[in-house]
Design an enzyme around this catalytic site. Structure first.
Site, mmCIF file in Angstrom:
data_model
loop_
_atom_site.group_PDB
_atom_site.id
_atom_site.type_symbol
_atom_site.label_atom_id
_atom_site.label_comp_id
_atom_site.label_asym_id
_atom_site.label_seq_id
_atom_site.Cartn_x
_atom_site.Cartn_y
_atom_site.Cartn_z
ATOM 1 N N GLY A 40 0.842 -1.194 0.000
ATOM 2 C CA GLY A 40 0.000 0.000 0.000
ATOM 3 C C GLY A 40 0.876 1.242 0.000
ATOM 4 N N LEU A 43 -1.305 7.325 2.491
ATOM 5 C CA LEU A 43 -0.611 8.131 3.501
ATOM 6 C C LEU A 43 0.200 7.264 4.440
ATOM 7 C CD1 LEU A 43 -3.211 10.847 4.480
ATOM 8 C CD2 LEU A 43 -1.149 11.092 3.126
ATOM 9 N N GLY A 45 1.183 3.970 4.082
ATOM 10 C CA GLY A 45 2.186 3.160 3.402
ATOM 11 C C GLY A 45 3.338 3.993 2.863
ATOM 12 N N HIS A 266 -20.867 8.258 6.045
ATOM 13 C CA HIS A 266 -20.608 9.699 6.008
ATOM 14 C C HIS A 266 -21.887 10.442 5.637
ATOM 15 C CE1 HIS A 266 -18.859 13.544 5.119
ATOM 16 N NE2 HIS A 266 -17.677 13.119 5.492
ATOM 17 N N ARG A 330 -20.244 12.452 12.633
ATOM 18 C CA ARG A 330 -20.761 11.824 11.419
ATOM 19 C C ARG A 330 -21.862 10.799 11.675
ATOM 20 N NH1 ARG A 330 -15.036 11.226 8.129
ATOM 21 N NH2 ARG A 330 -14.942 13.422 7.623
ATOM 22 N N HIS A 401 -18.231 5.141 4.027
ATOM 23 C CA HIS A 401 -17.070 5.993 3.793
ATOM 24 C C HIS A 401 -15.766 5.436 4.349
ATOM 25 C CE1 HIS A 401 -14.789 9.585 3.180
ATOM 26 N NE2 HIS A 401 -14.645 9.840 4.452
#
Lengths: 637, 259
Positions: A40, A43, A45, A266, A330, A401
């Site tokens: 991955g 962000l 990874g 979401h 949320r 989400h």
């Protein structure tokens, strides 16, 4: 299986410092002797691969996209939280910690969340140093805005493209390490199996998506940063390629799967327009800073929004939650929208929508200010719906989400399989039963930049490392399993496309295991899913062969894993006889329809252990203890 | 809507490729272009034929994966729109639509409408970053940045790396892409120490990858889904010229120094 959370002793505020000091180190000259696989490149990874490369480890990084820059972190819009208190409005590490625990409905580990709040400030510094163009005030200092579930402004942002800019920062750091030779990048490559040798994670089996080549990679540690499983619902805000395969393969090799039923719906997405819909598009939560949510007071009111006078509108979030108003968290906002639509007061042709209205803000601040803040979101809305949201309110509806659940990890972000680390959305650790807005980016980068680089060193320095080559029988066995699975997928010459089966599964889950869940519904889903899985294997249709670029085959493999995972998701939701955060069981609610937690019986992490095909998974419980905070009923009123 | 698609089919990089025609029947105006292709592919699979290979991922215009030339125009020619955000309401019933991949020497075709854009990654690896390791960064507010510079930098940083600029350019030049990254970092104080070597190295790698030269035609700007401005190319040329005049930055020597 033993779940040891390895939370350091001592006062909460000192745990991380103490832990870092007590962790063993790997001598700089020895780091190059350790190989690390990172799966991955989002962000978590990319930041992990780059940081480990900088330290001197030998890193291999894998992604299924054609470039690491395309990972789905890129689509995060609104921002990233950090306890900087630049606004002088009462923020602190303690408050970010408190907001996150409370937002997660007291179902997260205190120690992990406190550490997250502590390193949040370092993330902003790091990103600024990388050249991330955060929004700034005229004086040149960083700007902030507010997000749901908080009463301070601690969210840093880059227009409506914060995820993109943070990911490009991490991607650029990764690119620098690729150029330096410390990271080898494998784009268009998918992980098919985890290889475990004598109980330790020692490598992976991959498929080259262009040539179909199956290859083993050995390493001293495997890091999974493969995101969430929202696409099990077919329609979600996730990218089309997001999948559960890496996590599911690790689960089948013995890694515990924690809290899969904690899924985030979401509240602000563009409503579904028809059966052809392939994905749902998020409209950032940040819009709720300046937009007001409402529905008509009257049932079945089909007048145009501007023809409905003020006194006939129900600004239900402001009415029900006066102190947080439109910035209620949320899960609460989503349920309130569902409630309004279920009562027949929804808007749009399907009746499944509520208004998000900017008229007041435009009048107060001017259209230019709103355009500066959210211009790209308004443009996106117009492209999809053909409507101009500066003139008429947006129509929004909740959509799947984010996955708070994920593989179980200890304080070091290591799963119960030694050598298998899990970062970002893929792990379960920090958000409890509900994630607050702008906290996903924070967690992904905290894990990759500031936690894993310390804890992986300790693992290397404190554990005797086996060094099996890829010729080891376990690698051969895993390769063979991957090959035979591909062959089985390709042998499918039935009548149904994989897409139609996936859509059917998603619809079932959305109805039975979506925003509101019931015992009867979940039991029904658990009865239907095995049949659907059977239908998948008996009647699926996959064209082409393995030795070429075959997107239908890739997709079939991912959906096959969703078919298995869906059952675990529903089983977890059925066993948790309480409502908390994103998990809402209709049997457990207060008189005014709020979630009713059961702390006495369910204040634990549910970690599921695979028991083999056709056998029910085994439940392990990690009790959650709250030393710093008192368990309280969440109130945003 | 009923449409006819003329689609580029190519088995792999060695296959010469050809156009094939497919009907696209009962398409709804609310479908996105890729959802229309999903429908066509479903039917092809059901007929036992191989579906059309085509890249897409986020389907909300930010990941930069989708890469189709529609009737000769990358991303379909709608201002500031990627293919995945393009909806069928912009087409007419009975229309014939031609769909091709990005075509550029530096982007070899892998299959049908899918090409290999790793050349863009190599350009970033040549210098499209600020050389800071994790940890030890000063406070985020220690270095004020004027709002004007930050905003302009953000305009450049908005590039999604899709490569439409290359596909639109008759020279297959990647100047808009490279200039966006050079400008994004060059406009910020954090990017200053490496500003000259960055532009030199990135341009060198761009040339080596087989992209063409820029003759300032502006077709890149016209198709860019993020509306990255041509003026960034002028900015990069200025930086490049300045760096050339100042001579190659001295090679850093790894070790040494007193003590």
């Amino acid at each position: 299986m033993k779940l040891e959370s390895r939370i350091p002793s001592g006062p909460l505020a000192q745990k991380w410092d103490r832990h870092r000091f007590e962790s063993k180190l790997v001598n700089p000259a020895n780091k190059r002797k350790f190989d690390v696989i990172v799966v991955g490149s989002g962000l978590a990874g990319a930041s992990a691969a780059a940081s480990l490369g900088e330290l001197g480890y030998q890193v291999k990084c894998f992604c299924f996209q054609d470039s690491p820059r395309r990972a789905h972190s890129i689509a995060a819009q609104g921002g990233i939280n950090a306890a900087k208190n630049y606004q002088n409005d009462g923020d602190s590490v303690q408050r970010l910690f408190y907001d996150t625990i409370k937002g997660g409905d007291f179902r997260a580990r205190e120690a992990n969340v406190y550490r997250l709040a502590q390193v949040s400030a370092n993330i902003i510094d790091q990103c600024v140093a990388q050249g991330v163009p955060f929004a700034r005030e005229y004086g040149g200092l960083l700007a902030n805005r507010s997000f749901g579930g908080t009463q301070v402004s601690r969210t840093f942002y880059a227009r409506g493209q914060t995820g993109q800019q943070l990911l490009l920062g991490a991607y650029q750091a990764l690119a620098r390490q690729i150029a330096a030779g410390s990271v080898k990048m494998y784009p268009r490559t998918e992980m098919l199996e985890l290889v475990v040798v004598e109980g330790q994670a020692k490598g992976i089996v991959t498929r080259n998506l262009v040539t179909g080549e199956i290859l083993s990679h050995a390493a001293d540690a495997v890091v999974l940063a493969t995101g969430g499983y929202g696409n099990v619902f077919f329609l979600s805000t996730n990218a089309k390629g997001c999948n559960v395969t890496a996590l599911w393969r690790a689960y089948r090799r013995g890694a515990a799967f924690a809290n899969p039923c904690y899924t985030q719906i979401h509240p602000t997405c563009i409503p579904v327009s028809g059966d052809h819909q392939s994905k749902l598009t998020l409209m950032s939560e940040s819009l709720r800073n300046d937009g007001r949510v409402w529905v008509p007071k009257k049932k079945g009111d089909t007048r145009a929004p501007r023809d409905i006078p003020e006194e006939e509108r129900d600004y239900y979030l402001e009415r029900k939650y006066p102190s947080y108003g439109n910035l209620a968290p949320r899960d609460i906002s989503s349920r309130a929208a569902k409630e309004a639509c279920d009562a027949g007061r929804g808007v749009g042709s399907s009746g499944l929508g509520v208004y998000l209205d900017f008229a007041d803000s435009i009048q107060r601040l001017g259209e230019d200010k709103i355009r500066e803040r959210y211009g790209n979101l308004f443009d996106m809305y117009e492209k999809i719906t053909g409507e101009n949201a500066y003139r008429t309110p947006m129509r929004i509806y909740p959509a799947v989400h984010y996955a708070m659940g994920g593989l179980w990890v200890d304080y070091n972000l290591m799963s119960n399989l030694p050598g298998l680390f899990v970062l970002g959305e893929a792990n379960f650790s920090d958000h409890g039963a509900n994630r607050l807005g702008a906290s996903a980016l924070m967690q992904g980068l905290a894990d990759g930049y500031f936690v894993l680089p310390y804890t992986i060193g300790h693992y290397f320095a404190s554990t005797r490392q086996l060094k099996p080559a890829t010729s080891h029988p376990e690698f051969k066995k895993a390769e063979e399993e991957a090959r035979s699975r591909l062959a089985r997928l390709l042998s499918g010459k039935g009548k149904r496309t994989v897409l139609s089966l996936h859509r059917e599964l998603g619809k079932l889950l959305w109805e039975k295991c979506g925003m509101a869940r019931s015992e009867a519904g979940l039991k029904e889903a658990l009865r239907i899913i095995p049949g659907l899985r059977e239908e998948f294997w008996q009647n699926h249709l996959v064209p082409g062969n393995n030795e070429s670029f075959n997107q239908a085959l890739e997709y079939a493999g991912r959906v096959a894993d969703f078919m298995e995972f869906a059952e675990l998701l529903c089983a977890d939701a059925l066993h948790r006889n309480e409502s908390c955060g994103g998990h809402f069981r209709v049997e457990y609610q207060t008189e005014d329809g709020e979630a009713r937690r059961d702390d006495e019986n369910f204040s634990y992490v549910a970690a599921w252990e695979y028991q083999g095909e056709g056998r029910a998974p085994l439940l392990h419980k990690e009790p959650l203890t709250f030393e710093e905070l008192k368990l309280a009923t969440r109130s945003y009123k | 809507m009923n449409l006819t698609l003329k689609v580029w089919r190519q088995k792999d990089a060695k296959d010469p490729g050809r156009f094939e025609t497919y009907p696209a029947a009962n398409i709804l105006p609310d479908m996105s272009f890729l959802e229309m292709l999903d429908v066509v592919n479903e039917r092809l699979i059901e007929e036992g034929r191989e579906p059309i290979a085509c890249d897409s991922d986020c389907r909300e215009g930010i990941c930069g994966t989708c890469s189709l030339v529609i009737d000769g125009r990358p991303h379909g020619g709608h201002h500031g729109t990627t293919v995945c955000q393009l909806h069928m309401r912009h087409f007419q019933d009975g229309q014939t639509i031609t769909i091709e991949p990005w075509r550029a020497r530096a982007f070899p075709i892998l299959r049908d409408l899918v090409c290999d854009r790793t050349a863009l990654d190599r350009i970033i690896q040549a210098g499209g970053f600020v050389s800071v390791n994790t940890g030890g960064a000063p406070d985020g507010n220690a270095l004020p940045v004027s709002k004007t510079d930050a905003d302009l930098s953000m305009d450049a940083a908005a590039c999604i790396g899709c490569g439409a600029c290359v596909a639109a350019c008759k020279n297959a030049s990647a100047m808009l892409f490279v200039s966006a990254k050079v400008s994004h970092l060059g406009l910020l104080p954090q990017g200053q120490p490496e500003r000259e070597r960055r532009v030199l190295n990135m341009v060198k790698t761009m040339d080596e990858a087989g992209f063409g030269n820029c003759t300032v035609l502006g077709s890149c700007e016209a198709v860019c889904p993020k509306e990255v401005s041509l003026s960034f190319i002028a900015r990069m040329n200025r930086d490049y010229g300045w760096a050339i005049l100042r001579g190659n930055p001295r090679r850093q020597t790894g070790a040494g120094g007193a003590g």
